[in-house]
Scaffold this motif. Structure first.
Motif, PDB file in Angstrom:
ATOM      1  N   PRO A 190      -5.469  15.853   4.431  1.00  0.00           N
ATOM      2  CA  PRO A 190      -6.345  16.535   5.364  1.00  0.00           C
ATOM      3  C   PRO A 190      -5.561  17.326   6.400  1.00  0.00           C
ATOM      4  N   ALA A 191      -6.059  18.496   6.766  1.00  0.00           N
ATOM      5  CA  ALA A 191      -5.344  19.376   7.682  1.00  0.00           C
ATOM      6  C   ALA A 191      -5.140  18.705   9.022  1.00  0.00           C
ATOM      7  N   VAL A 211     -10.598  22.291   7.886  1.00  0.00           N
ATOM      8  CA  VAL A 211     -10.803  21.718   6.553  1.00  0.00           C
ATOM      9  C   VAL A 211      -9.502  21.795   5.768  1.00  0.00           C
ATOM     10  N   PRO A 212      -9.280  20.861   4.841  1.00  0.00           N
ATOM     11  CA  PRO A 212      -8.081  20.922   4.001  1.00  0.00           C
ATOM     12  C   PRO A 212      -8.073  22.203   3.172  1.00  0.00           C
ATOM     13  N   THR A 213      -6.932  22.495   2.578  1.00  0.00           N
ATOM     14  CA  THR A 213      -6.810  23.744   1.818  1.00  0.00           C
ATOM     15  C   THR A 213      -6.765  23.523   0.315  1.00  0.00           C
ATOM     16  N   SER A 214      -6.834  22.259  -0.120  1.00  0.00           N
ATOM     17  CA  SER A 214      -6.833  21.990  -1.558  1.00  0.00           C
ATOM     18  C   SER A 214      -7.758  20.815  -1.844  1.00  0.00           C
ATOM     19  N   ALA A 215      -7.692  20.258  -3.034  1.00  0.00           N
ATOM     20  CA  ALA A 215      -8.590  19.170  -3.424  1.00  0.00           C
ATOM     21  C   ALA A 215      -8.238  17.867  -2.712  1.00  0.00           C
ATOM     22  N   VAL A 216      -9.269  17.135  -2.274  1.00  0.00           N
ATOM     23  CA  VAL A 216      -9.086  15.841  -1.606  1.00  0.00           C
ATOM     24  C   VAL A 216     -10.012  14.820  -2.277  1.00  0.00           C
ATOM     25  N   PHE A 241     -15.534  10.818  -5.210  1.00  0.00           N
ATOM     26  CA  PHE A 241     -15.740  12.230  -5.520  1.00  0.00           C
ATOM     27  C   PHE A 241     -14.576  13.044  -4.982  1.00  0.00           C
ATOM     28  N   ILE A 242     -14.369  14.187  -5.613  1.00  0.00           N
ATOM     29  CA  ILE A 242     -13.283  15.084  -5.231  1.00  0.00           C
ATOM     30  C   ILE A 242     -13.893  16.370  -4.691  1.00  0.00           C
ATOM     31  N   VAL A 243     -13.524  16.718  -3.474  1.00  0.00           N
ATOM     32  CA  VAL A 243     -13.946  17.987  -2.890  1.00  0.00           C
ATOM     33  C   VAL A 243     -12.782  18.963  -2.999  1.00  0.00           C
ATOM     34  N   ASP A 244     -12.984  20.039  -3.744  1.00  0.00           N
ATOM     35  CA  ASP A 244     -11.954  21.063  -3.907  1.00  0.00           C
ATOM     36  C   ASP A 244     -12.209  22.149  -2.868  1.00  0.00           C
ATOM     37  N   PHE A 245     -11.448  22.108  -1.792  1.00  0.00           N
ATOM     38  CA  PHE A 245     -11.683  23.035  -0.685  1.00  0.00           C
ATOM     39  C   PHE A 245     -11.240  24.454  -1.019  1.00  0.00           C
ATOM     40  N   ALA A 246     -10.379  24.602  -2.018  1.00  0.00           N
ATOM     41  CA  ALA A 246      -9.976  25.942  -2.446  1.00  0.00           C
ATOM     42  C   ALA A 246     -11.112  26.622  -3.209  1.00  0.00           C
ATOM     43  N   ASP A 247     -11.908  25.819  -3.924  1.00  0.00           N
ATOM     44  CA  ASP A 247     -13.063  26.336  -4.672  1.00  0.00           C
ATOM     45  C   ASP A 247     -14.077  25.211  -4.774  1.00  0.00           C
ATOM     46  N   LEU A 248     -15.035  25.200  -3.859  1.00  0.00           N
ATOM     47  CA  LEU A 248     -15.987  24.098  -3.753  1.00  0.00           C
ATOM     48  C   LEU A 248     -16.745  23.859  -5.057  1.00  0.00           C
ATOM     49  N   PRO A 291     -11.314  16.161   8.591  1.00  0.00           N
ATOM     50  CA  PRO A 291     -10.591  16.395   7.341  1.00  0.00           C
ATOM     51  C   PRO A 291     -10.527  15.179   6.420  1.00  0.00           C
ATOM     52  N   ASP A 292     -10.522  13.972   7.007  1.00  0.00           N
ATOM     53  CA  ASP A 292     -10.416  12.769   6.184  1.00  0.00           C
ATOM     54  C   ASP A 292     -11.728  11.993   6.085  1.00  0.00           C
ATOM     55  N   ARG A 293     -12.838  12.624   6.481  1.00  0.00           N
ATOM     56  CA  ARG A 293     -14.128  11.914   6.479  1.00  0.00           C
ATOM     57  C   ARG A 293     -15.271  12.886   6.172  1.00  0.00           C
ATOM     58  N   VAL A 294     -16.097  12.517   5.191  1.00  0.00           N
ATOM     59  CA  VAL A 294     -17.282  13.323   4.878  1.00  0.00           C
ATOM     60  C   VAL A 294     -18.512  12.416   4.898  1.00  0.00           C
ATOM     61  N   GLU A 295     -19.655  13.008   5.195  1.00  0.00           N
ATOM     62  CA  GLU A 295     -20.912  12.283   5.216  1.00  0.00           C
ATOM     63  C   GLU A 295     -21.936  13.077   4.414  1.00  0.00           C
TER      64      GLU A 295
END
Length: 304
Positions: free
Chosen positions: A114-115, A120-125, A162-169, A258-262
């Motif tokens: 996480p940034a 937001v991060p710049t790659s998959a998390v 789940f994986i969030v790809d911030f480069a391409d959602l 960056p390290d937490r989603v809801e």
């Protein structure tokens, strides 16, 4: 004659009481304690190998080899002034500038985390659901003791990755979501026992867990910002007991940090589609056919 009729009425009444008592025992006393047989878990995802590839200093050898030939070809032209240029060339620890290429992989690896600046991060998390901060629920309307009642059952025994790809959602992934339906609780213990024994049959080890297998994510934008709520849909197969049907959840996701989603997801199923039969009991006049299913979740980044 009249006395015999009275006796038969008394016997019939007693028989009715006995039958009602047996029905009560079958429906409400069975069903176990509702305790989970094991800690909740689900199949885990991992980031694609390509994402982690930048970590090894693979480019470094190539970058180190480049300067070496240059350093070696230098001495040839300057062969005449061997002693002095060598001294001047001493700063040519430009070959030591090889650390510069090494910095590139380090920066790439950092991007996977996480940034640090709060963006937001710049790659998959990879994120994992936190059961203690999440909740699965069902809602159904019934007529209880003559009054319209909204029945709500909840549990926090839910797991999934789940994986969030911030480069391409749109390239994001959702793994299987697993729920322990044996631990569902409403405001009435007798109802809970009926759910475990007769409706979901979750008192049985065979039906303790319900699983949602995602098939695809629809409607995701290409990117999102910190604090932005993104609506989308999750299409997948929901298994309840031995019946599996495709359902569509209307979902929302927000990157809180960056390290937490809801997020949330909700759908409506029909009881008949899953043969969810409600036992006949005197104080429940009717139960609706529609069942609302929902989840509100918190997920945190998994260190890679």
């Amino acid at each position: 004659m009249r006395g015999g009729l009275v006796r038969w009425l008394v016997v019939a009444a007693l028989l009715g009481v006995v039958i009602a008592g047996v029905a009560y025992l079958l429906v409400f006393i069975t069903g176990g304690t509702g305790e989970a047989s094991e800690p909740i878990s689900a199949p885990q995802l991992s980031l694609p190998a390509a994402t982690a590839t930048p970590e090894p200093p693979a480019p470094t050898p190539a970058a180190t080899e480049d300067p070496t030939p240059v350093a070696m070809s230098d001495p040839e032209p300057t062969a005449t002034a061997a002693p002095e240029p060598t001294a001047t060339q001493a700063p040519t620890p430009a070959a030591t500038a090889a650390p510069t290429p090494t910095a590139a992989p380090v920066a790439t690896a950092a991007a996977e985390e996480p940034a640090a600046d709060g963006g937001v991060p710049t790659s998959a998390v990879l994120y994992r659901i936190v059961p203690e901060e999440s909740e699965v629920r069902f809602e159904i309307d019934e007529i209880l003791r003559g009054a319209p009642t909204l029945v709500v059952g909840t549990t926090n025994q839910v797991a999934g990755d789940f994986i969030v790809d911030f480069a391409d959602l749109t390239a994001s992934q959702l793994g299987p979501v697993r729920i322990n339906v044996r631990t569902l609780r409403t405001d009435e213990e007798r109802r809970d026992r009926a759910i475990r024994s007769r409706i979901l049959e979750s008192a049985s080890d065979q039906y303790e867990f319900t699983t949602f297998e995602p098939v695809r994510l629809e409607g995701l934008p290409g990117s999102l910002e910190l604090g932005q709520t993104v609506p989308f849909q999750i299409v997948g197969n929901l298994a309840i007991r031995d019946i599996t049907r495709e359902v569509v959840f209307d979902a929302e996701l927000m990157v809180v940090a960056p390290d937490r989603v809801e997020g949330t997801a909700v759908t409506t199923i029909l009881r008949g589609d899953y043969n969810l039969t409600i036992p006949n009991v005197p104080f429940v006049a009717s139960v609706d056919e529609d069942v609302l299913l929902g989840i509100s979740f918190v997920a945190v980044a998994v260190p890679q």
